[in-house]
Design an enzyme around this catalytic site. Structure first.
Site, PDB file in Angstrom:
ATOM      1  CD  GLU A  29      -1.466  -2.689   2.162  1.00 34.40           C
ATOM      2  OE1 GLU A  29      -0.172  -2.867   1.745  1.00 34.40           O
ATOM      3  OE2 GLU A  29      -2.268  -2.703   3.174  1.00 34.40           O
ATOM      4  CB  CYS A  56      -1.357  -4.610   8.713  1.00 35.45           C
ATOM      5  SG  CYS A  56       0.244  -2.834   8.174  1.00 35.45           S
ATOM      6  CB  SER A  90      16.051 -42.762  -6.732  1.00 37.56           C
ATOM      7  OG  SER A  90      17.616 -41.147  -6.715  1.00 37.56           O
ATOM      8  CD1 TRP A 112      20.995 -38.748 -14.306  1.00 37.11           C
ATOM      9  CD2 TRP A 112      20.634 -40.927 -14.782  1.00 37.11           C
ATOM     10  NE1 TRP A 112      21.638 -39.111 -14.128  1.00 37.11           N
ATOM     11  CE2 TRP A 112      22.876 -40.034 -14.220  1.00 37.11           C
ATOM     12  CE3 TRP A 112      21.050 -41.762 -14.805  1.00 37.11           C
ATOM     13  CZ2 TRP A 112      23.536 -41.018 -14.458  1.00 37.11           C
ATOM     14  CZ3 TRP A 112      22.628 -43.134 -15.439  1.00 37.11           C
ATOM     15  CH2 TRP A 112      23.966 -42.766 -14.976  1.00 37.11           C
ATOM     16  CG  ASP A 158      18.742 -39.739  -3.091  1.00 38.81           C
ATOM     17  OD1 ASP A 158      19.362 -40.946  -3.596  1.00 38.81           O
ATOM     18  OD2 ASP A 158      17.627 -39.904  -3.118  1.00 38.81           O
ATOM     19  CG  LEU A 167      17.374 -31.069   0.433  1.00 33.61           C
ATOM     20  CD1 LEU A 167      16.401 -31.259   1.938  1.00 33.61           C
ATOM     21  CD2 LEU A 167      16.104 -30.939  -0.205  1.00 33.61           C
ATOM     22  CD  GLU A 217      12.854 -31.085  -2.915  1.00 35.18           C
ATOM     23  OE1 GLU A 217      13.214 -31.912  -3.848  1.00 35.18           O
ATOM     24  OE2 GLU A 217      12.844 -30.116  -3.449  1.00 35.18           O
TER      25      GLU A 217
END
Lengths: 374, 374
Positions: A57, A80, A173, A175, A205, A209, A294
Site C-alpha cells: 500500500e 494492517c 534414483s 535421472w 541421495d 536442498l 523431498e
C-alpha cells in the site's frame, strides 16, 4: 457480498498478480499487492517484496503522489492496523486520502483480523472485501495455513516412473525425471519456506536442498529441515553446505555432539518415528508458511498416513523401472478398495518430456457408483 | 513431393475424417474416405463402411453423378486396382471421368501397391500422392502393420492407481478407474479387431471382453483371444458368452476336450510361455489389424519385454493403493538406470476424474545429458 464492477475485478486480478511477485521473498510475511485507481485509471501500484521492506500500500501511495486522493485502493489482503517493522498501512491509506478500499481477503493475523477494515471505516473510507477471496486465499495458502491451522501448508514433491516407482531396488534414483522437471522443481523450492527431508534420503541421495536457478532472481533461502530421530546423519552431506540454514529435528533421546554446528530441535517420537504434527508445529512457530517435502517413500507415506499432506507435486517420467523398484509411498496398508486413498487432479501439464501433476488428497469415502470393469 | 494447395489440404483432411467413420466396422479392410471436388466445391463424398460394401470412391462418384466429370478425387488411400468383393475403384474413377486423383498414401496391399496409381495414369488422369501421408498411415496403423510387418498393431490397455498399481495384493482390481474411463475403454475396444487377454485375467476378473456402448453405433464384434497355454480356463467365464467369437491360443501339449465349443489354435511355447510373436502372426493371418491387450502385469510385461508393444493406453486413477499392491508390468528385470524402458507421451487428457495417457515405447538408449537431482 457487495456487487463488484468489471473494473473492480480487473484491478483486483492485477493486485493479485503483483502480490505473487513476492512469492520467493516475502516470507514469513504474506504476499500483498496494491493498485490505486482514480477515474478508471491506475495511478499507482506496489507489492511487498521482503520482510522489513515497504508494504504494498505504501509503495502504491508513493507512486501515486497526489493522485491517491479520492482513489480506490485494491489490495489483495486487508491493510494492517498495527505497527510492526513498518507503520500501519491503514493509517497510510487514510493519510493519502483514498476514498474506497477493496480487499480480497481478511488478514487472519491476530493483530489485524478485521481491525484494519475497522480503522479505515472509522476514518470514513468505504470498505469492501471478499472480491476474489478464493484466489487470494490460494495465493497465500501457506500463510493462511500457518495462522489458521497452526501448521504450514505441506507439499510433497515426488518424481516417479510411469510404473509408479521413485528409485530402483538398488536405491538409484537419479535421472528419473528430465532436465526441465528439475528446473521446475527449483521454482517450487523457491516459494517454500522450508525444504524437508529425512535421514534416509540424506544417506541415499545426499541432496543439497538449495534453490539453484538459472537467472539472478532473488530468493530467500529456504530453511533445510532434516528429520533425523537419532542424529545419525549429522556428519554427512551437502545438506549442511551453502548459505541456507539447516535445522535437524530429532528425538529427545538422541545424543547430539557438543559442537553440533547447526540448529537442532527435539520433538516427541514413538520408537524411531518422530511426531510429524509436532514437527510441523515447530516449523509454524518459526514462521514457515510452505513446506516442501523431498524425501523417499517412507517419509512421504508417513506424512500421507498422518493426513498432513495438502498437495502432491508429482513428476511422472515416461519410463518403466520394473516391479522390483521402490514404491511411491511406503506403508499405506491398504487391504481393500474402500481404503484406497483418493486424490483430485488439480492440474496436469507437460514439463519437457515429463508430466507434472498437482494433486490434492481427498477424504476417504466409500462410493456406491463403482461398477465392475471387464 | 508435389506442391499442394490449401484446398488440397482441406479436402484431404475431410477425406481422412470421413475415413475414420469406418473405424469400428471396416476391418479387416482399411478405412478409406473420398471427396470429389469440382471448381473448388465438394460434389460428392463417401467412406467405406464394411467389408463387401461399397468403397469410398464408388459412393462419392454415385453422390456426384455427372459432376464427377473433370473433378479432383481426394482419397485417403490409393484406389484399388484389383477385383475383390467389389470392382476396382481405379476403373470407377476412370469411368466417371475425374481428371485428377490425390491420394494420401500408397496401399501396401500386395494386389494394389502402386498399381492403382499406374492404372489411373495410363488412363491419362493426373495422379499425386503423399499429401498428409503421416496422418493416413496413423489412421490405418493396424492395417499397415499387418501388411508391412506381418503382425497387428498392438495396444496394451492398463488402468492404474497413481502409485502405479493395477490391483491390490488380493487381486482386487475393480473400481480403480472411473465410469468415464470405462466408457472410453469401450470406444477403444470398438476399433480393435481383437481383444486379447490371458488365462490369469480370466481366472481373476472373468471379463466378458465385449463392446458395450451406450448408443446404437454399429461395431464389428472384436475377436476375443485368450492365451491359455494349458487350456485351464475353457470351462470358465464370460469370455465365451455373447455374440463375439472367442479364440483360445494354447501350447501344443495342451489336451483340448472333444467338444471344445470355441475355436482354438496352438503356437510354440517355452515352458508355460507362449511365443507371443507367433500369436501375433496367427492373428495377422486372420486379418486382425489392431489388437488391444487387456490383461494383468504378467502378460503386459511379457509383451513389453518381447518388444511387441506399439502403444500403451494408460488410465491413471488419482488414488493410492499402497506398496503391497500389484505392479503395472511384471518381470521387467531392470537393474540399473541405463536399462530403464523409456516411452514417449503422445497424448495426455482428462477422462472424468482420471487421466488417460497414450504412450509409445522408445528404443533403449543411454543418454549422456542426465544429471543428478538434489
Amino acid at each position: 457480498m457487495q456487487g463488484y464492477s468489471e473494473i473492480d475485478h480487473v484491478m483486483m486480478a492485477r493486485a493479485l498478480r503483483l502480490a505473487e511477485r513476492g512469492a520467493w521473498t516475502t516470507r514469513p510475511n504474506p504476499m500483498v499487492g496494491c493498485v490505486l485507481v482514480r477515474d478508471g485509471e491506475v495511478v499507482g501500484e506496489g507489492w511487498h517484496r521482503r520482510p522489513g521492506g515497504a508494504h504494498a500500500e505504501v509503495l502504491a501511495i508513493e507512486a501515486a503522489g497526489d493522485s491517491a486522493r479520492g482513489a480506490t485502493a485494491y489490495v489483495s489482503l486487508e491493510p494492517c492496523a498495527h505497527t510492526g517493522r513498518t507503520g500501519p498501512c491503514a493509517d497510510a491509506l487514510i493519510a493519502a486520502g483514498v476514498s474506497r478500499v477493496v480487499a480480497a481477503m481478511r488478514d487472519p493475523f491476530p493483530q489485524v483480523d478485521g481491525s484494519g477494515f475497522d480503522r479505515l471505516r472509522a476514518a470514513g473510507i468505504e470498505v469492501a472485501h471478499g472480491l476474489m477471496d478464493a484466489e487470494a486465499q490460494a495465493l497465500n495458502r501457506g500463510y493462511v495455513s500457518r495462522l489458521v491451522r497452526g501448521r504450514p501448508w505441506l507439499r510433497v514433491k515426488l518424481a516417479m516412473s510411469l510404473d509408479g516407482h521413485t528409485a530402483l531396488e538398488s536405491g538409484e534414483s537419479k535421472w528419473i525425471s528430465g532436465e526441465a522437471s528439475r528446473r521446475d522443481v527449483m521454482r517450487w523450492r523457491a516459494r517454500s519456506g522450508a525444504l524437508l527431508t529425512g535421514s534416509g534420503t540424506v544417506m541415499a541421495d545426499d541432496p543439497q536442498l538449495t534453490v539453484r536457478l538459472e537467472d539472478d532472481a532473488e530468493v530467500a533461502p529456504p530453511l533445510r529441515v532434516v528429520l533425523d530421530p537419532g542424529l545419525a546423519t549429522i556428519a554427512r552431506g551437502r545438506v549442511r553446505e551453502g548459505d541456507a540454514p539447516t535445522l535437524y529435528v530429532h528425538a529427545a533421546n538422541a545424543k547430539p555432539p557438543r559442537d553440533f554446528g547447526s540448529e537442532r530441535v527435539s520433538v516427541p517420537a514413538v520408537g524411531n518415528a518422530l511426531d510429524l504434527a509436532a514437527v510441523l508445529r515447530v516449523l509454524a512457530d518459526r514462521g514457515i508458511n510452505e513446506v516442501q517435502v523431498e524425501a523417499g517413500a517412507t517419509l512421504a507415506g508417513a506424512f500421507m498416513r498422518a493426513g498432513l499432506v495438502d498437495e502432491v507435486l508429482l513428476y511422472i517420467a515416461p519410463v518403466l523401472l520394473g516391479a522390483q523398484a521402490r514404491p511411491l509411498f511406503a506403508g499405506l496398508q491398504i487391504q481393500d478398495m474402500t481404503q484406497r486413498m483418493r486424490m483430485h487432479v488439480q492440474e496436469s501439464v507437460s514439463v519437457g518430456d515429463d508430466l507434472r501433476l498437482r494433486l490434492v488428497p481427498l477424504p476417504a469415502a466409500v462410493d456406491a457408483d463403482a461398477g465392475a470393469a471387464g
